[in-house]
Design an enzyme around this catalytic site. Structure first.
Site: not given
Ligand code: ZN
Ligand code: ZN
Length: 505
Positions: A269-270, A299
């Site tokens: 994710h990051e 996102e």
């Molecule tokens: Zn995020």
């Molecule tokens: Zn983040």
């Protein structure tokens, strides 16, 4: 005129450079605070952060900035600006207006209130005491309502708030998009929960050392194309990504001993956020446009990697053997298919941040609908728990036993961040729409993933999205890349296909 134009532009550039330097310094101090600064240094450090942030804020809202923005707002001057310069001025104007349109005294009162409100919220959440928090939240909402009048009401009052996080997104569009998404996801979740074919997950409940987890996370980040010479990974309580400059984009993760998936998927994710910021066109550095286009687009990059790549079958067909090598004791008697099913288990949990990729969207839709009721339809703050619980029952089939596990679970409202939640779901919808296009343009995508060749994904994203930074709006990006406006059907199609197969529906 030309000489004056040049002089003014240089002035603006210099002012921008100063603001950017301050924000890099503040960012680094924040990073340090969250990744292991000594506890006894926290107070002094917080003072310094406050001081430097105030300086940056003063520059951003200075008379000089106001005069420069007025200069570049003249119609004969606007004509001389190229697209990039025009975007720069627009962004500065937006920042400037956000606070400048509000009387200074009001803004100060609000800042103090928001700080108090956050610590009250923490207490209230812990004690499940909505009544104790309600007076604070009511005041926050009242301030926001006033601010909306100062900022200017767009199509509706709530539109003004949405626009802060996702420029040009409207209630009208989001209503249409979320209605369509909800209509398809609610029945899907129902039939999944009724399905007898639930994935086994017991083998995930084992012990995994931090060292093992760190090695595997680092390996996956390298596979994605995260540049460790332009970043680093550390530990923090909540994982995050912070872009200090294009050449320094750091991420963090959090190791949980008995849950290997937490850190693993937070790395993906990051890492997705980080790839975005590492691959912005270097020419944008110093312009104020070397950032992500919006919360929602940002996102989309993290969720595309975490869910659409990282929780896909081709991905684990390739990387499960690496997982086994990194954790030989834990996974020697498990196969890729079982692992794939386990990491895609759907549950109607009460807590947003623990939700799977499918039900997550319903958590967001609930918050969106409630925020809209608060700002557009006169819902009173004291009625929030009742509305909250009713919607959870209706969309997810569960009822929070108390407000701590219900309406008090998120920090966002206590700090006045209304309009922010939608970005999370927008990220999922953008990601599915991007993926659909990527599959068209890279027809053998699944084969590449199964061969462990992820770099074409990174290159495609860089070429289509990352390199542009903030020089285009979200709507412009989605239209240019996919040839159409935001369309929730791509996400619904993807989720239906994936989960009907897993749950044999
Ligand atoms: Zn995020
Ligand atoms: Zn983040």
């Amino acid at each position: 005129m030309d000489a004056q134009f040049k002089e003014r532009w240089e002035q603006l550039q210099q002012l921008m450079s100063k603001i950017i330097s301050y924000s890099e310094a503040v960012g680094l101090l924040h990073w340090d605070l969250r990744t292991g600064a000594p506890r006894k240094g926290v107070e002094a450090r917080s003072e310094t952060i406050g001081m430097l942030s105030t300086e940056a804020f003063k520059l951003q809202t200075s008379q000089e900035m106001g005069e420069l923005l007025d200069f570049f707002a003249q119609s004969e001057i606007i004509e001389q600006l190229d697209d990039r310069k025009r975007r720069m001025v627009e962004e500065c104007r937006k920042e400037y207006n956000r606070s400048k349109l509000i009387p200074e005294q009001k803004f100060k009162e609000y800042t103090v209130l928001a700080a108090h409100s956050e610590s009250k919220w923490e207490e209230a959440k812990e004690n499940s005491d909505f009544a104790g928090f309600e007076p604070y939240l009511s005041k926050i909402v009242a301030f926001k309502q006033e601010f909306i009048d100062y900022w200017g009401v767009k199509e509706t009052r709530y539109d003004t708030l949405l626009d802060m996080y996702e420029p040009d997104l409207t209630v009208q569009k989001l209503d249409e998009v979320f209605d369509r998404l909800r209509a398809r996801l609610v029945p899907l979740v129902k039939s999944i929960l009724d399905s007898p074919n639930k994935p086994e997950t017991e083998f995930l409940d084992q012990l995994f050392t931090n060292e093992q987890q760190e090695k595997f996370g680092t390996f996956l980040l390298e596979q994605m194309g995260y540049d460790f010479e332009a970043g680093r990974m550390d530990e923090s309580v909540h994982p995050f990504c912070i872009g200090l400059s294009i050449g320094d984009v750091r991420i963090t993760t959090n190791y949980i001993q008995d849950d290997v998936t937490s850190s693993l998927f937070s790395c993906l994710h990051e890492g997705g956020h980080a790839l975005y910021e590492q691959n912005i066109d270097k020419e944008l550095e110093g312009t104020g446009l070397a950032y992500g286009a919006s919360m929602g687009i940002h996102e989309s990059q993290s969720r595309l990697w975490e869910n659409m790549i990282g929780r896909s079958r081709p991905f684990w067909n390739r990387y499960f053997r690496d997982l086994q090598q990194h954790f030989p004791d834990q996974f020697s008697s498990v196969d890729a298919e079982a692992f794939y099913r386990a990491i895609n288990k759907v549950e109607n949990s009460l807590i947003r941040i623990e939700a799977d990729e499918l039900t997550y969207n319903l958590h967001i839709i609930i918050r969106y609908e409630i925020e809209k009721m608060l700002f557009n339809e006169g819902l009173s703050v004291k009625d929030l728990p009742e509305v909250w619980n009713r919607k959870y029952k209706e969309y997810l089939g569960i009822m929070p036993p108390n407000d701590g596990l219900g309406v008090l679970q998120d920090v966002h409202w206590s700090g006045g961040d209304f309009g922010y939640f939608a970005s999370y779901s927008l990220g999922n919808m953008y990601a599915a729409q991007f993926m659909h296009m990527m599959r068209k343009e890279i027809p053998n995508l699944d084969n590449l993933i199964e061969e462990g060749n992820l770099l074409p994904i990174k290159e495609w994203l860089t070429d289509k999205i990352h390199k542009y930074g903030k020089s285009e709006t979200p709507a412009e990006i989605i239209l240019r890349v996919t040839g159409e406006e935001l369309n929730p059907d791509y996400l619904a199609d993807y989720l239906e296909a994936k989960y009907k197969e897993i749950y044999k529906l």
